[in-house]
Motif scaffolding. Structure first.
Motif, PDB file in Angstrom:
ATOM      1  N   UNK A 126       0.855  -1.188   0.000  1.00  0.00           N
ATOM      2  CA  UNK A 126       0.000   0.000   0.000  1.00  0.00           C
ATOM      3  C   UNK A 126       0.885   1.230   0.000  1.00  0.00           C
ATOM      4  N   UNK A 127       0.386   2.253  -0.655  1.00  0.00           N
ATOM      5  CA  UNK A 127       1.080   3.528  -0.789  1.00  0.00           C
ATOM      6  C   UNK A 127       0.315   4.567   0.003  1.00  0.00           C
ATOM      7  N   UNK A 128       1.001   5.228   0.932  1.00  0.00           N
ATOM      8  CA  UNK A 128       0.417   6.293   1.754  1.00  0.00           C
ATOM      9  C   UNK A 128      -0.836   5.835   2.500  1.00  0.00           C
ATOM     10  N   UNK A 129      -0.791   4.600   2.996  1.00  0.00           N
ATOM     11  CA  UNK A 129      -1.890   4.018   3.780  1.00  0.00           C
ATOM     12  C   UNK A 129      -3.213   3.963   3.027  1.00  0.00           C
ATOM     13  N   UNK A 130      -3.142   3.851   1.700  1.00  0.00           N
ATOM     14  CA  UNK A 130      -4.348   3.638   0.901  1.00  0.00           C
ATOM     15  C   UNK A 130      -4.646   2.144   0.850  1.00  0.00           C
ATOM     16  N   UNK A 131      -5.465   1.725  -0.090  1.00  0.00           N
ATOM     17  CA  UNK A 131      -5.870   0.321  -0.176  1.00  0.00           C
ATOM     18  C   UNK A 131      -4.682  -0.605  -0.428  1.00  0.00           C
ATOM     19  N   UNK A 132      -4.770  -1.799   0.144  1.00  0.00           N
ATOM     20  CA  UNK A 132      -3.781  -2.836  -0.145  1.00  0.00           C
ATOM     21  C   UNK A 132      -3.998  -3.349  -1.558  1.00  0.00           C
ATOM     22  N   UNK A 133      -2.909  -3.530  -2.294  1.00  0.00           N
ATOM     23  CA  UNK A 133      -2.979  -4.021  -3.671  1.00  0.00           C
ATOM     24  C   UNK A 133      -2.077  -5.238  -3.781  1.00  0.00           C
ATOM     25  N   UNK A 134      -2.635  -6.334  -4.263  1.00  0.00           N
ATOM     26  CA  UNK A 134      -1.873  -7.569  -4.421  1.00  0.00           C
ATOM     27  C   UNK A 134      -0.822  -7.390  -5.498  1.00  0.00           C
ATOM     28  N   UNK A 135       0.364  -7.914  -5.245  1.00  0.00           N
ATOM     29  CA  UNK A 135       1.476  -7.817  -6.193  1.00  0.00           C
ATOM     30  C   UNK A 135       1.726  -9.155  -6.865  1.00  0.00           C
ATOM     31  N   UNK A 136       2.035  -9.076  -8.134  1.00  0.00           N
ATOM     32  CA  UNK A 136       2.474 -10.253  -8.887  1.00  0.00           C
ATOM     33  C   UNK A 136       3.578  -9.767  -9.808  1.00  0.00           C
ATOM     34  N   UNK A 137       4.719  -9.429  -9.226  1.00  0.00           N
ATOM     35  CA  UNK A 137       5.812  -8.838  -9.993  1.00  0.00           C
ATOM     36  C   UNK A 137       5.934  -7.361  -9.671  1.00  0.00           C
ATOM     37  N   UNK A 138       6.888  -6.693 -10.292  1.00  0.00           N
ATOM     38  CA  UNK A 138       7.138  -5.279 -10.045  1.00  0.00           C
ATOM     39  C   UNK A 138       6.118  -4.429 -10.793  1.00  0.00           C
ATOM     40  N   UNK A 139       5.848  -3.229 -10.280  1.00  0.00           N
ATOM     41  CA  UNK A 139       4.869  -2.340 -10.906  1.00  0.00           C
ATOM     42  C   UNK A 139       5.459  -0.938 -11.042  1.00  0.00           C
ATOM     43  N   UNK A 140       4.843  -0.161 -11.926  1.00  0.00           N
ATOM     44  CA  UNK A 140       5.216   1.242 -12.118  1.00  0.00           C
ATOM     45  C   UNK A 140       4.012   2.100 -11.733  1.00  0.00           C
ATOM     46  N   UNK A 142       2.664   6.470 -10.750  1.00  0.00           N
ATOM     47  CA  UNK A 142       2.909   7.909 -10.658  1.00  0.00           C
ATOM     48  C   UNK A 142       2.382   8.385  -9.318  1.00  0.00           C
ATOM     49  N   UNK A 143       3.051   9.374  -8.746  1.00  0.00           N
ATOM     50  CA  UNK A 143       2.649   9.859  -7.435  1.00  0.00           C
ATOM     51  C   UNK A 143       2.533  11.373  -7.438  1.00  0.00           C
ATOM     52  N   UNK A 144       1.785  11.878  -6.482  1.00  0.00           N
ATOM     53  CA  UNK A 144       1.607  13.318  -6.351  1.00  0.00           C
ATOM     54  C   UNK A 144       2.779  13.916  -5.576  1.00  0.00           C
ATOM     55  N   UNK A 145       2.836  15.243  -5.558  1.00  0.00           N
ATOM     56  CA  UNK A 145       3.897  15.946  -4.847  1.00  0.00           C
ATOM     57  C   UNK A 145       3.722  15.756  -3.343  1.00  0.00           C
ATOM     58  N   UNK A 146       4.831  15.562  -2.652  1.00  0.00           N
ATOM     59  CA  UNK A 146       4.766  15.455  -1.199  1.00  0.00           C
ATOM     60  C   UNK A 146       5.592  14.310  -0.652  1.00  0.00           C
ATOM     61  N   UNK A 147       5.387  14.039   0.635  1.00  0.00           N
ATOM     62  CA  UNK A 147       6.071  12.935   1.318  1.00  0.00           C
ATOM     63  C   UNK A 147       5.237  11.665   1.171  1.00  0.00           C
ATOM     64  N   UNK A 148       5.903  10.566   0.932  1.00  0.00           N
ATOM     65  CA  UNK A 148       5.199   9.297   0.703  1.00  0.00           C
ATOM     66  C   UNK A 148       5.870   8.167   1.464  1.00  0.00           C
ATOM     67  N   UNK A 149       5.094   7.155   1.739  1.00  0.00           N
ATOM     68  CA  UNK A 149       5.629   5.917   2.318  1.00  0.00           C
ATOM     69  C   UNK A 149       4.937   4.741   1.646  1.00  0.00           C
ATOM     70  N   UNK A 150       5.743   3.764   1.274  1.00  0.00           N
ATOM     71  CA  UNK A 150       5.198   2.559   0.664  1.00  0.00           C
ATOM     72  C   UNK A 150       5.561   1.375   1.554  1.00  0.00           C
ATOM     73  N   UNK A 151       4.561   0.530   1.823  1.00  0.00           N
ATOM     74  CA  UNK A 151       4.742  -0.692   2.590  1.00  0.00           C
ATOM     75  C   UNK A 151       4.575  -1.879   1.657  1.00  0.00           C
ATOM     76  N   UNK A 152       5.438  -2.872   1.798  1.00  0.00           N
ATOM     77  CA  UNK A 152       5.287  -4.132   1.072  1.00  0.00           C
ATOM     78  C   UNK A 152       5.205  -5.239   2.119  1.00  0.00           C
ATOM     79  N   UNK A 153       4.202  -6.103   1.959  1.00  0.00           N
ATOM     80  CA  UNK A 153       3.930  -7.191   2.896  1.00  0.00           C
ATOM     81  C   UNK A 153       4.050  -8.532   2.166  1.00  0.00           C
ATOM     82  N   UNK A 154       4.395  -9.578   2.904  1.00  0.00           N
ATOM     83  CA  UNK A 154       4.411 -10.931   2.350  1.00  0.00           C
ATOM     84  C   UNK A 154       4.025 -11.910   3.456  1.00  0.00           C
ATOM     85  N   UNK A 155       3.272 -12.931   3.073  1.00  0.00           N
ATOM     86  CA  UNK A 155       2.970 -13.984   4.039  1.00  0.00           C
ATOM     87  C   UNK A 155       3.156 -15.341   3.375  1.00  0.00           C
TER      88      UNK A 155
END
Length: 170
Positions: A126-140, A142-155
């Motif tokens: 999830x990016x900036x505490x928005x919705x969780x998005x399932x990953x299946x490989x790397x993604x590209x 675009x982001x808005x101006x400002x400070x950001x945090x990205x979390x990656x989870x695995x189980x």
């Protein structure tokens, strides 16, 4: 027993033959015990005792009623379930991009990560505490101006979970 419960093996004349009994089942159980022992040494750097192996097989096996009328129940080995039950390690997880730095607002960012686990189940972010998005490989993205945090989870299949994060500015 009935013919469906025979275990096929080689016979003296070079053909195969179905037979019953512990002499036929024992090599299967010994092989599973060796597999569990090897897996646990690689995964957890420790040996299992004979009673731990028995408990793992009993706890993860399929309960079967004795068709012979003894009144006892037995556990049919489920090798995959036994292996997964020994997994106590969280997935290894690394974010290599984006990095903790400032990016140009017009720059398209790529989320690059590495995840390693013997029994990996799923990966999401999830990016900036928005919705969780399932990953299946790397993604590209675009982001808005400002400070950001990205979390990656695995189980993994045994419920072990890990996460990592990176902060960046655009």
């Amino acid at each position: 027993g009935n013919s469906t419960s025979k275990i096929n093996s080689t016979s003296k004349d070079g053909t195969t033959e179905g037979m019953y009994g512990t002499s036929m089942a024992t090599p299967h159980v010994a092989g599973v015990a060796a597999l569990l022992q090897q897996y646990n040494k690689l995964e957890n750097s420790e040996s299992l005792t004979p009673s731990e192996i028995k408990n793992v097989l009993d706890d993860t096996g399929k309960l079967i009623d004795d068709s012979g009328g003894s009144g006892y129940n037995f556990s049919r080995i489920d090798v995959l379930a036994a292996l997964i039950s020994l997994d106590t390690k969280n997935p290894d997880l690394i974010i290599t991009s984006p990095e903790n730095k400032t990016y140009d607002i017009n720059e398209s960012l790529q989320l690059d990560y590495t995840v390693m686990d013997t029994n990996l189940d799923s990966v999401w972010y999830n990016l900036d505490n928005n919705n969780n998005i399932t990953l299946d490989g790397n993604i590209t993205f675009n982001i808005s101006e400002g400070n950001h945090i990205i979390y990656v989870y695995a189980n993994d299949s045994n419920g072990n979970i890990n996460f990592t994060s990176v902060s960046f500015v655009s």
